[in-house]
Write a protein that holds these residues in place. Structure first.
Motif, PDB file in Angstrom:
ATOM      1  N   TYR A   1      -2.090  -4.713   0.803  1.00  0.00           N
ATOM      2  CA  TYR A   1      -3.437  -5.250   0.610  1.00  0.00           C
ATOM      3  C   TYR A   1      -4.490  -4.156   0.775  1.00  0.00           C
ATOM      4  O   TYR A   1      -5.432  -4.045  -0.021  1.00  0.00           O
ATOM      5  CB  TYR A   1      -3.735  -6.357   1.628  1.00  0.00           C
ATOM      6  CG  TYR A   1      -2.918  -7.614   1.507  1.00  0.00           C
ATOM      7  CD1 TYR A   1      -2.583  -8.154   0.261  1.00  0.00           C
ATOM      8  CD2 TYR A   1      -2.487  -8.286   2.650  1.00  0.00           C
ATOM      9  CE1 TYR A   1      -1.844  -9.317   0.169  1.00  0.00           C
ATOM     10  CE2 TYR A   1      -1.746  -9.456   2.568  1.00  0.00           C
ATOM     11  CZ  TYR A   1      -1.421  -9.971   1.324  1.00  0.00           C
ATOM     12  OH  TYR A   1      -0.688 -11.126   1.236  1.00  0.00           O
ATOM     13  N   SER A   2      -4.341  -3.349   1.831  1.00  0.00           N
ATOM     14  CA  SER A   2      -5.342  -2.321   2.107  1.00  0.00           C
ATOM     15  C   SER A   2      -5.236  -1.138   1.159  1.00  0.00           C
ATOM     16  O   SER A   2      -6.149  -0.306   1.107  1.00  0.00           O
ATOM     17  CB  SER A   2      -5.212  -1.842   3.563  1.00  0.00           C
ATOM     18  OG  SER A   2      -5.514  -2.895   4.457  1.00  0.00           O
ATOM     19  N   TYR A   3      -4.152  -1.062   0.436  1.00  0.00           N
ATOM     20  CA  TYR A   3      -4.007  -0.027  -0.589  1.00  0.00           C
ATOM     21  C   TYR A   3      -4.534  -0.483  -1.945  1.00  0.00           C
ATOM     22  O   TYR A   3      -4.589   0.312  -2.879  1.00  0.00           O
ATOM     23  CB  TYR A   3      -2.543   0.390  -0.713  1.00  0.00           C
ATOM     24  CG  TYR A   3      -2.177   1.557   0.180  1.00  0.00           C
ATOM     25  CD1 TYR A   3      -2.039   2.846  -0.348  1.00  0.00           C
ATOM     26  CD2 TYR A   3      -1.996   1.387   1.545  1.00  0.00           C
ATOM     27  CE1 TYR A   3      -1.720   3.918   0.471  1.00  0.00           C
ATOM     28  CE2 TYR A   3      -1.680   2.453   2.367  1.00  0.00           C
ATOM     29  CZ  TYR A   3      -1.538   3.721   1.830  1.00  0.00           C
ATOM     30  OH  TYR A   3      -1.232   4.788   2.650  1.00  0.00           O
TER      31      TYR A   3
ATOM     32  N   ASP B   1      -8.824   4.065   0.186  1.00  0.00           N
ATOM     33  CA  ASP B   1     -10.157   3.868  -0.388  1.00  0.00           C
ATOM     34  C   ASP B   1     -11.089   3.061   0.507  1.00  0.00           C
ATOM     35  O   ASP B   1     -12.151   2.619   0.070  1.00  0.00           O
ATOM     36  CB  ASP B   1     -10.034   3.168  -1.753  1.00  0.00           C
ATOM     37  CG  ASP B   1      -9.278   4.006  -2.770  1.00  0.00           C
ATOM     38  OD1 ASP B   1      -9.344   5.252  -2.677  1.00  0.00           O
ATOM     39  OD2 ASP B   1      -8.615   3.421  -3.651  1.00  0.00           O
ATOM     40  N   GLY B   2     -10.665   2.851   1.747  1.00  0.00           N
ATOM     41  CA  GLY B   2     -11.520   2.128   2.683  1.00  0.00           C
ATOM     42  C   GLY B   2     -11.313   0.627   2.706  1.00  0.00           C
ATOM     43  O   GLY B   2     -11.974  -0.073   3.486  1.00  0.00           O
ATOM     44  N   ASP B   3     -10.419   0.126   1.863  1.00  0.00           N
ATOM     45  CA  ASP B   3     -10.123  -1.312   1.890  1.00  0.00           C
ATOM     46  C   ASP B   3      -9.390  -1.639   3.186  1.00  0.00           C
ATOM     47  O   ASP B   3      -8.574  -0.841   3.674  1.00  0.00           O
ATOM     48  CB  ASP B   3      -9.248  -1.715   0.701  1.00  0.00           C
ATOM     49  CG  ASP B   3      -9.994  -1.618  -0.627  1.00  0.00           C
ATOM     50  OD1 ASP B   3     -11.232  -1.734  -0.606  1.00  0.00           O
ATOM     51  OD2 ASP B   3      -9.338  -1.424  -1.661  1.00  0.00           O
ATOM     52  N   GLN B   4      -9.643  -2.825   3.719  1.00  0.00           N
ATOM     53  CA  GLN B   4      -9.009  -3.217   4.976  1.00  0.00           C
ATOM     54  C   GLN B   4      -8.748  -4.714   4.978  1.00  0.00           C
ATOM     55  O   GLN B   4      -9.682  -5.519   4.958  1.00  0.00           O
ATOM     56  CB  GLN B   4      -9.891  -2.833   6.169  1.00  0.00           C
ATOM     57  CG  GLN B   4      -9.224  -3.052   7.523  1.00  0.00           C
ATOM     58  CD  GLN B   4     -10.073  -2.545   8.673  1.00  0.00           C
ATOM     59  OE1 GLN B   4     -11.298  -2.430   8.562  1.00  0.00           O
ATOM     60  NE2 GLN B   4      -9.435  -2.223   9.786  1.00  0.00           N
ATOM     61  N   PHE B   5      -7.489  -5.059   4.981  1.00  0.00           N
ATOM     62  CA  PHE B   5      -7.077  -6.456   5.004  1.00  0.00           C
ATOM     63  C   PHE B   5      -5.892  -6.594   5.950  1.00  0.00           C
ATOM     64  O   PHE B   5      -5.286  -5.610   6.364  1.00  0.00           O
ATOM     65  CB  PHE B   5      -6.684  -6.938   3.596  1.00  0.00           C
ATOM     66  CG  PHE B   5      -7.797  -6.865   2.606  1.00  0.00           C
ATOM     67  CD1 PHE B   5      -8.767  -7.854   2.556  1.00  0.00           C
ATOM     68  CD2 PHE B   5      -7.895  -5.804   1.712  1.00  0.00           C
ATOM     69  CE1 PHE B   5      -9.806  -7.792   1.644  1.00  0.00           C
ATOM     70  CE2 PHE B   5      -8.928  -5.726   0.797  1.00  0.00           C
ATOM     71  CZ  PHE B   5      -9.887  -6.726   0.760  1.00  0.00           C
ATOM     72  N   ALA B   6      -5.555  -7.845   6.277  1.00  0.00           N
ATOM     73  CA  ALA B   6      -4.411  -8.117   7.149  1.00  0.00           C
ATOM     74  C   ALA B   6      -3.721  -9.385   6.676  1.00  0.00           C
ATOM     75  O   ALA B   6      -4.367 -10.295   6.139  1.00  0.00           O
ATOM     76  CB  ALA B   6      -4.865  -8.270   8.599  1.00  0.00           C
ATOM     77  N   GLN B   7      -2.417  -9.445   6.884  1.00  0.00           N
ATOM     78  CA  GLN B   7      -1.630 -10.594   6.456  1.00  0.00           C
ATOM     79  C   GLN B   7      -1.919 -11.818   7.328  1.00  0.00           C
ATOM     80  O   GLN B   7      -1.754 -11.774   8.539  1.00  0.00           O
ATOM     81  CB  GLN B   7      -0.144 -10.271   6.490  1.00  0.00           C
ATOM     82  CG  GLN B   7       0.773 -11.437   6.166  1.00  0.00           C
ATOM     83  CD  GLN B   7       0.546 -12.026   4.791  1.00  0.00           C
ATOM     84  OE1 GLN B   7       0.537 -11.300   3.800  1.00  0.00           O
ATOM     85  NE2 GLN B   7       0.368 -13.335   4.708  1.00  0.00           N
ATOM     86  N   LEU B   8      -2.325 -12.884   6.686  1.00  0.00           N
ATOM     87  CA  LEU B   8      -2.603 -14.126   7.394  1.00  0.00           C
ATOM     88  C   LEU B   8      -1.322 -14.780   7.877  1.00  0.00           C
ATOM     89  O   LEU B   8      -0.305 -14.798   7.180  1.00  0.00           O
ATOM     90  CB  LEU B   8      -3.345 -15.097   6.471  1.00  0.00           C
ATOM     91  CG  LEU B   8      -3.723 -16.467   7.062  1.00  0.00           C
ATOM     92  CD1 LEU B   8      -4.797 -16.320   8.126  1.00  0.00           C
ATOM     93  CD2 LEU B   8      -4.195 -17.414   5.957  1.00  0.00           C
TER      94      LEU B   8
END
Length: 443
Positions: free
Chosen positions: A222-224, A316-323
Motif C-alpha cells: 500500500y505504501s509503495y 514517495d511518501g505514501d503511508q498506509f496500514a492494513q486494516l
C-alpha cells in the motif's frame, strides 16, 4: 481482518470463559459468536453490564482462529440459529449482505439515533458498509484493529548501539519513519549479540495457510503505491495491482524476509510473531494492534522495554496500514433479533465504549478515541490512533475467499519459496483475480 488464523493468545482462557458462561445460560439468552482470543474475554466481562441493565443473559460461542471462518461461515451458509449476534471479519461483509446473512441496520440506527458519523470513518467503511462507500450498514464497528509495529525500546536506547548505528547509517537509532529506515534497523540487529544471545532484525508475516503473508505484504505494498483497481473503473486491475510501484514493494518485502528475519520464519503469523518478540528474538515485530495490551503487560519485554510505531512510509511518501478488526451484526436467522438489537444499542453507548477500551477492547467510537486523554490512556494508544487514520483493507467482495487464496499462493511462492520475480507474481495475481471476477459476472 483475520479469517482462519493460527493464534495461541488467550485461546485457553477464552474457551474457559465461554464454557463457564454457557453453563449458567438458559433458553432466553442471546448467543454471541466470535473468535477465541483476549478481546473475547474482555467482551465477556463487559457484557455483564448488559445483563444487569436488561435482564437478558449472554452466552458466548468462541472458536479458535484456526477454525473461526470455517465454523461460522458454514453456520451462516446453512442458515443456522446458533448465533444471534456475530462479530464477523471485515471481509465477510459483502457476502453476508448479498446472501442475506445479516440484518440490515439502517432503519434501526435511524430509530435509535445511532449515527455512523460518530465512528472512525475507516471502520465504518471497513466493518459496516456494503457496497463500500454507500450508506448501507450491516454491522456496528466493534473491534478496531490495524497492523503496526512493536520494537525493543530498551535495545534502541543503549548508548553503544546508538553510537555504532549513527556512525554506520548517519541518523539516530529510533523508530523508523520509512521502510528504507526499517530495513536498515533490521540489518543492524540481524544476528547481533545482545546480552549473550543472538538476536534478529524483524518478525514479519509469511504464513501460507490462511491470510498471513497477504496481510504482511499488503501492509508494505500500500505504501509503495499498490492499488487494487482503477479508481475510475472498478475491477480494472492491469497496471494497478502489477504497477512498477507494486513490484518494488513486493521486492522490498522479499528483501526484508531474506535479510532480516529469524530462523524458521517461513510460516509466521500473529502467534509466531508474538512468540518471537516475547522470547527476545527480534528487535522489531509486525503484528495487529490487538496484541499490544498483552505485550505491554509481559514481564520480560513489556513495560519500559517495549515501544510502538506506525507502519512506515514508502519511497514517495505514501503511508498506509492494513486494516484489521470486525463489526458486530445481528444474524438474520436468529429468533431473538429484538433482543440482539438491544445489545447493539447498548454496545454503541459512549460509556460502554469507554469501558470496552479500558478492558482491552479497541473502541471505534470517535468520542472515545478523540478524547484528549486517549493518547495518554495507554502507551500504545497514540500509535493505534495514528495507524487507524491510514488504513486500507483487502477485497471485501463476496468471493473474497478465492481472491485471498490466490494472493496467498502468489506471495508465498515468490517471497518465501523464491519462485520467479515480483513482476511474475503480480502479473499472475491479476490473472487469478480477473478470473474470479469474470466467474462472478463482474467483468
Amino acid at each position: 481482518m483475520k479469517s482462519t488464523l493460527k493464534l495461541a493468545l488467550g485461546l485457553a482462557s477464552a474457551a474457559l470463559a465461554s464454557t463457564a458462561v454457557s453453563t449458567a445460560a438458559h433458553a432466553e439468552d442471546l448467543t454471541l459468536c466470535w473468535a477465541a482470543w483476549d478481546p473475547a474475554n474482555a467482551l465477556v466481562e463487559l457484557s455483564k453490564d448488559f445483563t444487569k441493565q436488561t435482564g437478558i443473559g449472554m452466552k458466548f460461542e468462541f472458536v479458535p482462529w484456526t477454525n473461526y471462518a470455517d465454523r461460522f461461515l458454514n453456520e451462516l451458509n446453512s442458515h443456522g440459529k446458533l448465533c444471534d449476534l456475530i462479530i464477523g471479519d471485515s471481509q465477510w461483509i459483502g457476502g453476508a449482505a448479498e446472501n442475506g446473512h445479516y440484518v440490515k441496520l439502517n432503519d434501526f440506527f435511524d430509530k435509535e439515533k445511532i449515527k455512523m458519523d460518530d465512528f472512525v470513518p475507516a471502520t465504518v467503511v471497513g466493518y459496516s458498509e456494503w457496497p463500500k462507500n454507500t450508506p448501507n450498514y450491516w454491522a456496528l464497528p466493534a473491534m478496531g484493529d490495524v497492523v503496526g509495529w512493536t520494537y525493543r525500546k530498551d535495545w534502541f536506547s543503549r548508548p553503544e548501539l546508538q553510537k555504532e548505528f549513527k556512525e554506520k547509517y548517519g541518523w539516530d537509532l529510533a523508530p523508523p519513519k520509512t521502510f528504507d529506515q526499517l530495513k536498515q534497523i533490521a540489518e543492524f540487529f540481524q544476528k547481533r549479540q545482545i546480552d549473550g544471545k543472538t538476536v534478529y532484525g524483524a518478525s514479519i508475516y509469511t504464513e501460507r495457510g490462511s491470510e498471513g503473508i497477504t496481510m504482511g505484504a499488503m501492509d508494505v505494498l500500500y505504501s509503495y503505491g499498490f492499488q487494487y483497481e482503477n479508481p475510475k473503473k472498478p475491477y480494472e486491475m492491469e497496471g494497478y495491482v502489477n504497477s512498477e510501484k507494486s513490484v518494488k514493494g513486493l521486492e522490498f518485502y522479499k528483501a526484508l524476509y531474506d535479510c532480516c528475519t529469524p530462523p524458521g520464519a517461513s510460516n509466521s503469523y500473529m502467534g509466531e510473531g508474538v512468540d518471537a518478540f516475547k522470547s527476545g528474538q527480534v528487535a522489531m515485530h509486525m503484528n495487529f494492534a490487538f496484541t499490544w495490551p498483552g505485550l505491554q503487560k509481559d514481564e520480560n519485554v513489556g513495560g519500559d522495554k517495549i515501544g510502538y510505531f506506525v507502519n512506515p512510509k514508502g519511497p514517495d511518501g505514501d503511508q498506509f496500514a492494513q486494516l484489521g478488526g470486525q463489526g458486530i451484526s445481528v444474524v438474520s436467522y436468529s429468533d431473538k433479533q429484538e433482543s440482539a438489537l438491544k445489545y447493539i444499542k447498548w454496545f454503541a453507548n459512549k460509556d460502554v465504549q469507554a469501558k470496552w477500551w479500558s478492558l482491552g477492547g479497541y473502541s471505534c467510537l470517535n468520542a472515545v478515541v478523540n478524547d484528549p486523554k486517549f493518547p495518554s490512556s495507554q502507551p500504545y494508544a497514540q500509535a493505534f490512533l495514528d495507524s487507524m487514520a491510514i488504513v486500507k483493507d483487502f477485497w471485501a467482495e463476496p468471493s473474497y475467499a478465492p481472491l485471498l487464496q490466490a494472493s496467498q499462493k502468489r506471495f508465498h511462492d515468490y517471497v518465501v519459496a523464491g519462485q520467479g520475480s515480483a513482476k511474475d507474481a503480480l502479473d499472475g495475481l491479476v490473472k487469478d483475480w480477473t478470473q474470479v471476477f469474470q466467474d462472478d459476472g463482474k467483468m
